[in-house]
Design an enzyme around this catalytic site. Sequence first.
Site, PDB file in Angstrom:
ATOM      1  N   TYR A   1      -1.958   0.094  10.779  1.00 47.64           N
ATOM      2  CA  TYR A   1      -2.200  -0.602   9.497  1.00 47.64           C
ATOM      3  C   TYR A   1      -0.950  -0.526   8.623  1.00 47.64           C
ATOM      4  O   TYR A   1      -0.455  -1.532   8.108  1.00 47.64           O
ATOM      5  CB  TYR A   1      -3.392   0.041   8.780  1.00 47.64           C
TER       6      TYR A   1
ATOM      7  N   THR B   1       0.811  -1.226   0.000  1.00 47.62           N
ATOM      8  CA  THR B   1       0.000   0.000   0.000  1.00 47.62           C
ATOM      9  C   THR B   1       0.843   1.275   0.000  1.00 47.62           C
ATOM     10  O   THR B   1       1.938   1.309   0.587  1.00 47.62           O
ATOM     11  CB  THR B   1      -0.932   0.012   1.232  1.00 47.62           C
TER      12      THR B   1
ATOM     13  N   LYS C   1       1.607  -3.475   7.330  1.00 44.94           N
ATOM     14  CA  LYS C   1       1.826  -3.685   5.892  1.00 44.94           C
ATOM     15  C   LYS C   1       3.308  -3.524   5.520  1.00 44.94           C
ATOM     16  O   LYS C   1       3.756  -4.063   4.514  1.00 44.94           O
ATOM     17  CB  LYS C   1       0.963  -2.714   5.079  1.00 44.94           C
TER      18      LYS C   1
ATOM     19  N   GLU D   1       0.222   3.619   1.777  1.00 39.59           N
ATOM     20  CA  GLU D   1       0.288   4.074   3.169  1.00 39.59           C
ATOM     21  C   GLU D   1       1.689   3.862   3.749  1.00 39.59           C
ATOM     22  O   GLU D   1       2.038   4.456   4.766  1.00 39.59           O
ATOM     23  CB  GLU D   1      -0.755   3.346   4.021  1.00 39.59           C
TER      24      GLU D   1
HETATM   25  P1  NAP Z   1     -11.553  -5.062   1.534  1.00 34.61           P
HETATM   26  O1  NAP Z   1     -12.696  -4.762   0.634  1.00 34.61           O
HETATM   27  O2  NAP Z   1     -11.557  -4.551   2.929  1.00 34.61           O
HETATM   28  O3  NAP Z   1     -11.396  -6.652   1.570  1.00 34.61           O
HETATM   29  C1  NAP Z   1     -10.631  -7.291   2.561  1.00 34.61           C
HETATM   30  C2  NAP Z   1     -10.847  -8.782   2.454  1.00 34.61           C
HETATM   31  O4  NAP Z   1     -10.097  -9.444   3.479  1.00 34.61           O
HETATM   32  C3  NAP Z   1     -12.317  -9.207   2.617  1.00 34.61           C
HETATM   33  O5  NAP Z   1     -12.594 -10.227   1.702  1.00 34.61           O
HETATM   34  C4  NAP Z   1     -12.319  -9.766   4.038  1.00 34.61           C
HETATM   35  O6  NAP Z   1     -13.300 -10.762   4.214  1.00 34.61           O
HETATM   36  C5  NAP Z   1     -10.938 -10.398   4.080  1.00 34.61           C
HETATM   37  N1  NAP Z   1     -10.517 -10.714   5.442  1.00 34.61           N
HETATM   38  C6  NAP Z   1     -10.586  -9.904   6.529  1.00 34.61           C
HETATM   39  N2  NAP Z   1     -10.111 -10.557   7.602  1.00 34.61           N
HETATM   40  C7  NAP Z   1      -9.738 -11.801   7.197  1.00 34.61           C
HETATM   41  C8  NAP Z   1      -9.182 -12.929   7.832  1.00 34.61           C
HETATM   42  N3  NAP Z   1      -8.917 -12.949   9.145  1.00 34.61           N
HETATM   43  N4  NAP Z   1      -8.913 -14.046   7.098  1.00 34.61           N
HETATM   44  C9  NAP Z   1      -9.200 -14.071   5.782  1.00 34.61           C
HETATM   45  N5  NAP Z   1      -9.752 -13.024   5.121  1.00 34.61           N
HETATM   46  C10 NAP Z   1     -10.005 -11.902   5.818  1.00 34.61           C
HETATM   47  O7  NAP Z   1     -10.177  -4.567   0.860  1.00 34.61           O
HETATM   48  P2  NAP Z   1      -9.868  -4.172  -0.666  1.00 34.61           P
HETATM   49  O8  NAP Z   1     -10.120  -2.738  -0.849  1.00 34.61           O
HETATM   50  O9  NAP Z   1     -10.470  -5.180  -1.562  1.00 34.61           O
HETATM   51  O10 NAP Z   1      -8.272  -4.331  -0.644  1.00 34.61           O
HETATM   52  C11 NAP Z   1      -7.639  -5.563  -0.951  1.00 34.61           C
HETATM   53  C12 NAP Z   1      -6.239  -5.548  -0.379  1.00 34.61           C
HETATM   54  O11 NAP Z   1      -5.504  -4.457  -0.921  1.00 34.61           O
HETATM   55  C13 NAP Z   1      -6.164  -5.378   1.135  1.00 34.61           C
HETATM   56  O12 NAP Z   1      -5.084  -6.159   1.594  1.00 34.61           O
HETATM   57  C14 NAP Z   1      -5.850  -3.903   1.338  1.00 34.61           C
HETATM   58  O13 NAP Z   1      -5.147  -3.709   2.551  1.00 34.61           O
HETATM   59  C15 NAP Z   1      -4.963  -3.659   0.134  1.00 34.61           C
HETATM   60  N6  NAP Z   1      -4.990  -2.275  -0.360  1.00 34.61           N
HETATM   61  C16 NAP Z   1      -6.169  -1.700  -0.712  1.00 34.61           C
HETATM   62  C17 NAP Z   1      -6.179  -0.408  -1.219  1.00 34.61           C
HETATM   63  C18 NAP Z   1      -7.469   0.274  -1.644  1.00 34.61           C
HETATM   64  O14 NAP Z   1      -7.444   1.506  -1.822  1.00 34.61           O
HETATM   65  N7  NAP Z   1      -8.552  -0.452  -1.841  1.00 34.61           N
HETATM   66  C19 NAP Z   1      -4.955   0.292  -1.376  1.00 34.61           C
HETATM   67  C20 NAP Z   1      -3.784  -0.342  -1.005  1.00 34.61           C
HETATM   68  C21 NAP Z   1      -3.788  -1.633  -0.517  1.00 34.61           C
HETATM   69  P3  NAP Z   1     -14.720 -10.550   5.005  1.00 34.61           P
HETATM   70  O15 NAP Z   1     -15.759 -10.519   3.923  1.00 34.61           O
HETATM   71  O16 NAP Z   1     -14.798 -11.765   5.836  1.00 34.61           O
HETATM   72  O17 NAP Z   1     -14.622  -9.281   5.791  1.00 34.61           O
HETATM   73  O1  F7E Z   2      -9.668   7.677   3.973  1.00 34.25           O
HETATM   74  C1  F7E Z   2     -10.176  11.118   5.140  1.00 34.25           C
HETATM   75  C2  F7E Z   2      -9.283  10.220   5.943  1.00 34.25           C
HETATM   76  O2  F7E Z   2     -10.685   5.616   4.927  1.00 34.25           O
HETATM   77  C3  F7E Z   2      -9.198   8.542   2.968  1.00 34.25           C
HETATM   78  C4  F7E Z   2      -7.622   1.718   2.357  1.00 34.25           C
HETATM   79  O3  F7E Z   2      -8.061   1.042   1.209  1.00 34.25           O
HETATM   80  O4  F7E Z   2      -6.435   3.375   1.078  1.00 34.25           O
HETATM   81  C5  F7E Z   2      -7.460   3.196   2.050  1.00 34.25           C
HETATM   82  O5  F7E Z   2      -7.126   3.858   3.243  1.00 34.25           O
HETATM   83  C6  F7E Z   2      -8.957   9.918   3.565  1.00 34.25           C
HETATM   84  C7  F7E Z   2      -8.213   9.892   4.896  1.00 34.25           C
HETATM   85  O6  F7E Z   2      -8.981   5.471   3.039  1.00 34.25           O
HETATM   86  C8  F7E Z   2     -13.550  10.784   6.417  1.00 34.25           C
HETATM   87  O7  F7E Z   2      -8.795  10.875   7.102  1.00 34.25           O
HETATM   88  C9  F7E Z   2     -12.227  12.396   5.853  1.00 34.25           C
HETATM   89  O8  F7E Z   2      -7.231  10.885   4.868  1.00 34.25           O
HETATM   90  O9  F7E Z   2     -11.235   6.273   2.550  1.00 34.25           O
HETATM   91  P1  F7E Z   2     -10.248   6.217   3.639  1.00 34.25           P
HETATM   92  P2  F7E Z   2      -7.462   5.390   3.506  1.00 34.25           P
HETATM   93  O10 F7E Z   2      -7.303   5.632   4.951  1.00 34.25           O
HETATM   94  O11 F7E Z   2      -6.671   6.260   2.585  1.00 34.25           O
HETATM   95  C10 F7E Z   2      -5.129   2.920   1.493  1.00 34.25           C
HETATM   96  C11 F7E Z   2      -4.159   3.163   0.354  1.00 34.25           C
HETATM   97  C12 F7E Z   2      -5.147   1.525   1.964  1.00 34.25           C
HETATM   98  O12 F7E Z   2      -4.154   0.805   1.861  1.00 34.25           O
HETATM   99  C13 F7E Z   2      -6.297   1.114   2.839  1.00 34.25           C
HETATM  100  O13 F7E Z   2      -6.445  -0.304   2.870  1.00 34.25           O
HETATM  101  O14 F7E Z   2     -10.220  10.503   3.846  1.00 34.25           O
HETATM  102  N1  F7E Z   2     -11.555  11.224   5.648  1.00 34.25           N
HETATM  103  N2  F7E Z   2     -13.442  12.138   6.343  1.00 34.25           N
HETATM  104  C14 F7E Z   2     -12.362  10.205   5.977  1.00 34.25           C
HETATM  105  N3  F7E Z   2     -12.161   8.869   5.904  1.00 34.25           N
HETATM  106  C15 F7E Z   2     -13.197   8.068   6.295  1.00 34.25           C
HETATM  107  N4  F7E Z   2     -13.046   6.726   6.218  1.00 34.25           N
HETATM  108  N5  F7E Z   2     -14.386   8.603   6.763  1.00 34.25           N
HETATM  109  C16 F7E Z   2     -14.618   9.944   6.833  1.00 34.25           C
HETATM  110  O15 F7E Z   2     -15.676  10.397   7.249  1.00 34.25           O
END
Ligand code: NAP
Ligand code: F7E
Length: 341
Positions: A149, A125, A153, A127
Site C-alpha cells: 500500500y 499518507t 502511494k 505510511e
Molecule cells: P475508504 O473509506 O477506504 O474509502 C475508499 C474509497 O475508494 C471508497 O469510496 C471506495 O469505494 C473507493 N474505491 C475503492 N476502489 C475503487 C476503484 N477501483 N475505483 C473507484 N473508487 C474506488 O478510505 P478513507 O479512509 O476515506 O481514505 C480516503 C483516502 O485517503 C484513501 O485514498 C486513503 O488511502 C487515504 N488515506 C486515508 C487515511 C486514513 O487514516 N483514513 C490516512 C492517509 C491516507 P467502494 O465504496 O466502492 O469501496
Molecule cells: O491499523 C494495528 C495495526 O488498519 C492501525 C489507513 O487509513 O492509516 C490506515 O492504515 C494499527 C496497525 O490502520 C489490529 O497493525 C492491531 O499498526 O487501523 P489500521 P493503518 O494500517 O495505520 C494509514 C495512515 C493509511 O494511509 C491507510 O489508508 O493497528 N492493529 N490489531 C490492528 N489493525 C487492524 N486493522 N486490526 C486489528 O485487529
Amino acid sequence: MKKALITGITGQDGKYLTRLLLSKGYEVHGLKRRTSTSVNVDSMPESEKLFIHNGELTDSSSLMQTIQKIQPDEIYNLAAQSNVAMSFEMPEYTADLDAVGVLRILETIRILGLEKHTKFFQASTCELFGNVKTSPQNESTPFYPRSPYAIAKLYAHWITVNYREAYNIFACNGILFNHESELRSESFVTRKITMSAARISLGLQDKLFLGNLNANKDWGHSEDYTEAMYLMLQNDTPDDFVISSGETHSVREFASLAFREAGINLEWSGEGINEKGIDTDTGRILVEVDPKFFRPSEVNLMLGDSSKAERILGWKRHVTFRELIRRMVKHDIESLKEEKN
Ligand code: NAP
Ligand code: F7E
C-alpha cells in the site's frame, strides 16, 4: 458556482468532504464503483447539487468521460484500496489502483487540456514514512514505506509532484496521518475496537481479538482532515502538507480508553501473544491477541508535525484524541441500542 469531483465519495473521507463542499456552495460530483456496497452512499446528504457518476480508477475511459463532461474546478482523489493489511494479500491490485490510478487522473487532466482549469488533491499518507528514524515526521522526513500500500502511494505522491513541476498543474499532496470517525470501516483497528467495546458492554459480544497492541499511531478525526484537503486547494500555490494531530498513542491505550467510555475498566496482564485485557470488575478476559492480525512488516511509530499546514493554510485540528474516542463509542452504543429495539 465551483464544481468539484470526488473520487472515493462513498468512503469515510468522501462523505465528510461532500458535506463540507456542499456547505460551501459547490456543485459536487462523485465517482462511484458500480459494485460499491458502501452504506455511506445511502446516507449521502440530500442535495440537488450532488451528482453521482459510475466509474473506476482502474478504467481510463470512465475517468475521461466523467472529467470531460464535468470540467471540474477541483478534483479530490480519495479513491484507493486503503487497507494496509489487505495490500499484502492483493499487492498487484493495490498498485494498479493506488499508484497507476492516480496517473490515469493526471493524464486525463493533461490530455483534456485542463492543466490551467482543474486543481488536483491527492490523498497521500504518513505510511510513506514507514520505518521512521526521526520523530516527529514533517514534509522533509525521508520516506521508508513498509507495505505494498505505502509503496503504491509513494508512486502516487511523486507522480503528483512531477505533474505539478512538469505541466504546471495545481496539484497537492496531503500527507495524511491516521484519521478516523463514526463512519470508519470496521476493517480498521479504531472502529473495530469501538464497535467491540460497545457490543461487549451491551452483552452482544464476548471478546475482542487484536494484533499488534504496541503500534503507536497519530490519530485525528476525518472532519478536520477533509477541511485541510479543501484548504490546500484554496491556497495561492500548490504544495504538499503533513496533516496530523501531533500526538501518538498505542493501540492498547486506544482500547483502554474506548472500553472506559463504554463503562468497562481494563487492566493489562501478560506479554506478547499472551497479553490480555481483563475487566477489573468481573475478572473476565475481554481482549486477547491473535497473531493472524500481525503484518509481515509493521509501522510501529507515527507522530506528525503539521506546523507548515498551520502556518500557511491556517489549519488546526479541533477534535482531540479523547473526543474522537468518545464520539465513536457513543455513536456505536446508540446505534446498537437502536438496532436492538
Ligand atoms: P475508504 O473509506 O477506504 O474509502 C475508499 C474509497 O475508494 C471508497 O469510496 C471506495 O469505494 C473507493 N474505491 C475503492 N476502489 C475503487 C476503484 N477501483 N475505483 C473507484 N473508487 C474506488 O478510505 P478513507 O479512509 O476515506 O481514505 C480516503 C483516502 O485517503 C484513501 O485514498 C486513503 O488511502 C487515504 N488515506 C486515508 C487515511 C486514513 O487514516 N483514513 C490516512 C492517509 C491516507 P467502494 O465504496 O466502492 O469501496
Ligand atoms: O491499523 C494495528 C495495526 O488498519 C492501525 C489507513 O487509513 O492509516 C490506515 O492504515 C494499527 C496497525 O490502520 C489490529 O497493525 C492491531 O499498526 O487501523 P489500521 P493503518 O494500517 O495505520 C494509514 C495512515 C493509511 O494511509 C491507510 O489508508 O493497528 N492493529 N490489531 C490492528 N489493525 C487492524 N486493522 N486490526 C486489528 O485487529
